[in-house]
Scaffold this active site. Structure first.
Site, PDB file in Angstrom:
ATOM      1  N   GLY A  45      27.830   4.834  29.770  1.00 39.56           N
ATOM      2  CA  GLY A  45      29.199   4.658  29.442  1.00 39.56           C
ATOM      3  C   GLY A  45      29.732   3.778  30.699  1.00 39.56           C
ATOM      4  O   GLY A  45      29.261   3.722  31.713  1.00 39.56           O
ATOM      5  N   GLN A  50      35.692  -0.627  35.526  1.00 43.85           N
ATOM      6  CA  GLN A  50      34.464  -0.712  36.433  1.00 43.85           C
ATOM      7  C   GLN A  50      33.793  -1.982  36.435  1.00 43.85           C
ATOM      8  O   GLN A  50      32.890  -2.356  37.425  1.00 43.85           O
ATOM      9  CB  GLN A  50      33.588   0.364  35.708  1.00 43.85           C
ATOM     10  CG  GLN A  50      33.955   1.969  35.940  1.00 43.85           C
ATOM     11  CD  GLN A  50      32.631   2.682  35.270  1.00 43.85           C
ATOM     12  OE1 GLN A  50      32.752   2.930  34.003  1.00 43.85           O
ATOM     13  NE2 GLN A  50      31.959   3.131  36.249  1.00 43.85           N
ATOM     14  N   CYS A  92      28.650   8.808  38.025  1.00 41.44           N
ATOM     15  CA  CYS A  92      29.373   7.618  37.713  1.00 41.44           C
ATOM     16  C   CYS A  92      28.715   6.274  38.433  1.00 41.44           C
ATOM     17  O   CYS A  92      28.293   6.334  39.444  1.00 41.44           O
ATOM     18  CB  CYS A  92      30.719   8.017  38.328  1.00 41.44           C
ATOM     19  SG  CYS A  92      31.841   6.511  37.853  1.00 41.44           S
ATOM     20  N   LEU A  93      28.739   5.466  37.498  1.00 43.75           N
ATOM     21  CA  LEU A  93      28.090   4.212  38.016  1.00 43.75           C
ATOM     22  C   LEU A  93      28.693   3.406  39.209  1.00 43.75           C
ATOM     23  O   LEU A  93      28.226   2.682  39.947  1.00 43.75           O
ATOM     24  CB  LEU A  93      27.995   2.933  36.967  1.00 43.75           C
ATOM     25  CG  LEU A  93      27.068   3.277  35.911  1.00 43.75           C
ATOM     26  CD1 LEU A  93      27.229   2.131  34.772  1.00 43.75           C
ATOM     27  CD2 LEU A  93      25.671   3.424  36.448  1.00 43.75           C
ATOM     28  N   HIS A 134      35.096  11.460  30.264  1.00 42.88           N
ATOM     29  CA  HIS A 134      34.821  10.648  31.613  1.00 42.88           C
ATOM     30  C   HIS A 134      35.418   9.167  31.763  1.00 42.88           C
ATOM     31  O   HIS A 134      36.105   8.990  32.432  1.00 42.88           O
ATOM     32  CB  HIS A 134      33.312  10.820  31.910  1.00 42.88           C
ATOM     33  CG  HIS A 134      32.815   9.747  33.118  1.00 42.88           C
ATOM     34  ND1 HIS A 134      32.184  10.472  34.185  1.00 42.88           N
ATOM     35  CD2 HIS A 134      32.917   8.487  33.498  1.00 42.88           C
ATOM     36  CE1 HIS A 134      32.047   9.672  35.238  1.00 42.88           C
ATOM     37  NE2 HIS A 134      32.272   8.473  34.696  1.00 42.88           N
ATOM     38  N   GLU A 135      35.131   8.655  30.387  1.00 46.09           N
ATOM     39  CA  GLU A 135      35.708   7.336  30.175  1.00 46.09           C
ATOM     40  C   GLU A 135      37.065   7.218  30.089  1.00 46.09           C
ATOM     41  O   GLU A 135      37.675   6.210  30.418  1.00 46.09           O
ATOM     42  CB  GLU A 135      35.005   6.571  28.896  1.00 46.09           C
ATOM     43  CG  GLU A 135      33.500   6.387  29.018  1.00 46.09           C
ATOM     44  CD  GLU A 135      33.057   5.916  30.404  1.00 46.09           C
ATOM     45  OE1 GLU A 135      33.549   5.174  31.147  1.00 46.09           O
ATOM     46  OE2 GLU A 135      31.828   6.417  30.867  1.00 46.09           O
ATOM     47  N   HIS A 138      38.420   7.498  33.307  1.00 47.99           N
ATOM     48  CA  HIS A 138      38.723   5.792  33.975  1.00 47.99           C
ATOM     49  C   HIS A 138      39.947   5.282  33.686  1.00 47.99           C
ATOM     50  O   HIS A 138      40.518   4.615  34.440  1.00 47.99           O
ATOM     51  CB  HIS A 138      37.330   5.202  33.544  1.00 47.99           C
ATOM     52  CG  HIS A 138      36.510   5.451  34.422  1.00 47.99           C
ATOM     53  ND1 HIS A 138      36.427   5.359  35.770  1.00 47.99           N
ATOM     54  CD2 HIS A 138      34.834   5.964  34.320  1.00 47.99           C
ATOM     55  CE1 HIS A 138      35.295   5.752  36.332  1.00 47.99           C
ATOM     56  NE2 HIS A 138      34.408   5.834  35.340  1.00 47.99           N
TER      57      HIS A 138
HETATM   58 ZN   LIG Z   1      32.206   6.622  35.541  1.00 44.93          ZN
END
Ligand SMILES: [Zn+2]
Length: 169
Positions: A45, A50, A92-93, A134-135, A138
């Site tokens: 995701g 991001q 998380c990236l 999660h997204e 963000h």
């Molecule tokens: Zn994330």
């Protein structure tokens, strides 16, 4: 084009993103680039903030290229229903190397627009439900570590600050 992933510490990750109002070729290209960037970073995701773009836009593929039909584009998504509880390790990236268990809803329904501006609803369970939450978080300037205990969150932030100081972040 592959975007570098913005990491924790960059203010773009902690402010609410702007709604998408124009559904054009530029948006389509951005989505393609976001999928490419997500796969390159080995994620399932990715939200636009991001990649440094403060727009309410996210891409998800919980099958990581296994199923082309699993590719999801969420424009201006809203969580409209949640059910149950499911605890699983989450990462998380934008906060690489750290992973912590987070309790989230087991079943989540979202309402979002597609690339043409068409509204749709979709329900996901387990990993997909987690990705929806999660997204969407963000896009509201919220990171998964905000769901951890203050103690754990501060510990992670302290370790990140050290990495930043050492030029390793
Ligand atoms: Zn994330």
């Amino acid at each position: 084009m592959i975007y570098p992933i913005v990491k924790f510490g960059n203010p773009v990750l902690e402010k609410p993103a702007e709604p998408v109002t124009v559904f054009d070729g530029e948006l389509k290209k951005l989505v393609e680039d976001m999928f490419e960037s997500m796969y390159e970073a080995k994620g399932v995701g990715l939200a636009a903030p991001q990649v440094g773009i403060s727009k309410r836009l996210a891409v998800i593929d919980v099958t990581f290229k296994e199923d082309p039909n699993a590719k999801l584009v969420l424009v201006n998504p809203q969580v409209i229903h949640t059910e149950g509880k499911f605890r699983q390790t989450e990462g998380c990236l934008s906060i690489p190397e750290f992973r912590e268990p987070v309790t989230r809803a087991k079943r989540v329904t979202i309402r979002a627009q597609d690339l043409h501006g068409q509204w749709f609803e979709k329900t996901g369970e387990d990993l997909l439900a987690r990705a929806f939450l999660h997204e969407t978080d963000h896009l509201n300037g919220k990171l998964y570590i905000s769901h951890l205990s203050a103690l754990k969150r501060d510990l992670i932030k302290r370790r990140i600050r050290k990495l930043i100081k050492a030029g390793e972040w």
